[in-house]
Write an enzyme that holds these catalytic residues in place. Sequence first.
Site, PDB file in Angstrom:
ATOM      1  N   ASP A 122     -30.443  -0.564  47.053  1.00 18.38           N
ATOM      2  CA  ASP A 122     -31.967  -1.272  47.379  1.00 18.38           C
ATOM      3  C   ASP A 122     -32.260  -2.748  47.470  1.00 18.38           C
ATOM      4  O   ASP A 122     -33.183  -2.509  48.007  1.00 18.38           O
ATOM      5  CB  ASP A 122     -33.062  -0.749  46.767  1.00 18.38           C
ATOM      6  CG  ASP A 122     -32.535   1.600  47.414  1.00 18.38           C
ATOM      7  OD1 ASP A 122     -32.112   1.361  47.820  1.00 18.38           O
ATOM      8  OD2 ASP A 122     -32.486   2.565  46.193  1.00 18.38           O
ATOM      9  N   ASP A 183     -27.911   5.290  53.441  1.00 25.01           N
ATOM     10  CA  ASP A 183     -29.331   4.501  53.384  1.00 25.01           C
ATOM     11  C   ASP A 183     -28.658   3.321  53.015  1.00 25.01           C
ATOM     12  O   ASP A 183     -28.929   2.089  53.674  1.00 25.01           O
ATOM     13  CB  ASP A 183     -30.454   4.902  52.413  1.00 25.01           C
ATOM     14  CG  ASP A 183     -30.820   6.275  52.006  1.00 25.01           C
ATOM     15  OD1 ASP A 183     -29.321   6.640  52.227  1.00 25.01           O
ATOM     16  OD2 ASP A 183     -31.401   6.543  51.730  1.00 25.01           O
TER      17      ASP A 183
END
Length: 410
Positions: A122, A183
């Site tokens: 992330d 993601d």
Amino acid sequence: MKKILFAAIVGCCFVACSSTSPQSLDADKEIGYCIKQTNRALIGMQQADGAYNYTMQPRNILQNQQQWNCRQTSAQEWCSGFWSGILWMNYAITRDSNIRQQAEGFTHALNHLAQQPVFDHDLGFLMLTSYGKGYELTHQAAYKKLLLNAADSLATLYNPTVGTILSWPRHVKDYGGHNTIMDNMINLELLFWAAENGGRPELRDIAIKHAETTMNYQFQDDGTCYHVAVYDTLTGDFIKGVTHQGYADSSMWSRGQSWAIYGFTMVYRFTKDKRFLDFAQKVTNIYLKRLKETSKDWVPLWDMDDPRGTQAPKDASAACIVASALLELCQYVENPTAMQYRQAATAMLTDLSSDKYQSRDKNVSFLMHATGHHPAGSEIDASIIYADYYYLEALLRFRSSCGRPATRGT
Ligand code: GLY
């Protein structure tokens, strides 16, 4: 000569776009709405002395709440960059010096993330949405340095035997191997960007290999993705595809599929490799087909296989991500596909801009009805910061004729 050719291309694009833009979406009006809501949110975040606590960043607004629930910036809080990104997009439109000051304040609160060992994949989301958006507008050398640091740091998660970045180091044992989540495709942009901006050329190779491996293993035959791919850490063999945030391992978790659409479109932007363009269309087409089958409007159920059907919660964030991606993808393909994608994106933004989805005076976010982590019972039918981020990005892409990548250089 080049200038004339460029003008001709832009001119054609404008004509094509105007002829396909339904009158129902007034992008200027909706962007104005976003600016108004951002200003309302900033007022709500002010402390008694009028200052902001930049280390507390908006994450969600649950039902019947009016202000953002903020979370401390940290490597574990993957959403910390989106608020800065919204402020930078706001600044790109308004050139308001107060907004720039707040954009810088909230961005700088993430400084430490680029200077410590990477926590997980992330880091890309965190840095691209904050420093990345800020760098596009201000070209500050310090921002570039942090982005390059972050790209090197993200690349340390790459396993060359598997051919992907390890998304969640903390979950290797839980999943029984090297895990890569859909993601993660979004974070490849940081590697591509770095390689083109003074970083190591190998970063681009890593990004391409990650996209290839993901394309080869993390999808079912019809183009529906697995949220998580698990690989043998030592041999690199694909072990299984499972879900983390979806209804079932092989179901279509709407946001997972939206990351695939956005991700492969972005990979094509940097590589111009037709395999990725074809694949971006494949993952888009199955999403649009299933959306039509399962939803009464252009905003998907949180998971298209939830057996409750239309009674299941929606996920507005997935619609925002897909709309933004389609406004880029429509530039890379020929008509009639280009027109189909643009019309679909326009229809998504039109629905999202209705009173059914816009928060308006109910709370200070842009949109309602997003779903974060349904299996964990968290952020179900809520306002979530990344829905707002991609909604504004999509509106900006819509407004800039055929949707050149939104604030890249805006
Ligand atoms: N990256 C986590 C999510 O899409 O919810």
